[in-house]
Design an enzyme around this catalytic site. Structure first.
Site, PDB file in Angstrom:
ATOM      1  N   PRO A 126       0.779  -1.246   0.000  1.00  0.00           N
ATOM      2  CA  PRO A 126       0.000   0.000   0.000  1.00  0.00           C
ATOM      3  C   PRO A 126       0.813   1.301   0.000  1.00  0.00           C
ATOM      4  O   PRO A 126       0.750   2.098   0.936  1.00  0.00           O
ATOM      5  CB  PRO A 126      -0.842  -0.132   1.262  1.00  0.00           C
ATOM      6  N   CYS A 127       1.536   1.540  -1.086  1.00  0.00           N
ATOM      7  CA  CYS A 127       2.305   2.781  -1.194  1.00  0.00           C
ATOM      8  C   CYS A 127       1.373   4.002  -1.239  1.00  0.00           C
ATOM      9  O   CYS A 127       1.805   5.109  -0.942  1.00  0.00           O
ATOM     10  CB  CYS A 127       3.240   2.744  -2.394  1.00  0.00           C
ATOM     11  N   HIS A 128       0.091   3.782  -1.552  1.00  0.00           N
ATOM     12  CA  HIS A 128      -0.863   4.901  -1.543  1.00  0.00           C
ATOM     13  C   HIS A 128      -1.094   5.423  -0.117  1.00  0.00           C
ATOM     14  O   HIS A 128      -1.592   6.526   0.046  1.00  0.00           O
ATOM     15  CB  HIS A 128      -2.192   4.491  -2.192  1.00  0.00           C
TER      16      HIS A 128
END
Length: 159
Positions: A126-128
């Site tokens: 989950p780089c978001h």
């Protein structure tokens, strides 16, 4: 050479191209095109079908964690950063500094940012969920509007 397989998923924020080997997912990235080219069918590999179904559950607000097999392709440092990203809880956010501290390399903030940008497993890694230390949205390969949508989606479906 390892054979790769592709499947497209039409999400509410654009087509996502899923790439796998026979055993594991290696890439989940937003596609430049708006048309699904690799469709789900009876012969689709089980690993691709499972990823597709879990992404569908995520976008419908019914899934917060992913369990299908995936594989990282990167340096040891990148893999360490990506593993740390998976520890950011659903609907929560962190910063590059938070990740650098969590991997016990507090001076590696820029390197963490670089590794974050090379993540090929969007949503699952989950780089978001990484935002600026000032609380503002920072870059996202899929576009800031998608990042904002994903964060709002998770807040709306957090149990």
């Amino acid at each position: 050479m390892t054979k790769i397989y592709k499947l497209d998923y039409e999400s509410p924020i654009g087509v996502i191209e899923i790439i796998s080997t026979h055993e594991a997912i290696s890439s989940i990235l937003f596609s430049e095109g708006n048309k699904k080219e690799n469709l789900l069918h009876a012969e689709t590999l089980p690993v691709l079908t499972e990823c597709y179904n879990q992404l569908d559950e995520y976008f419908k607000g019914h899934r917060q964690e992913f369990t299908f097999p995936y594989q990282f392709e990167g340096t040891d440092f990148q893999k360490t950063v990506w593993n740390a990203l998976t520890k950011i809880p659903y609907a929560k956010t962190g910063s590059y500094k938070d990740i650098a501290v969590s991997i016990e390399n507090k001076k590696a903030i820029r390197a963490v940012g670089s590794a974050n940008g090379k993540n090929r497993l969007s949503i699952v890694i989950p780089c978001h969920r990484i935002i600026g230390s000032n609380g503002k949205l920072t870059g996202y390969a899929g576009g800031l509007w998608r990042k904002e949508w994903l964060l709002q989606h998770e807040k709306a479906h957090n149990i």
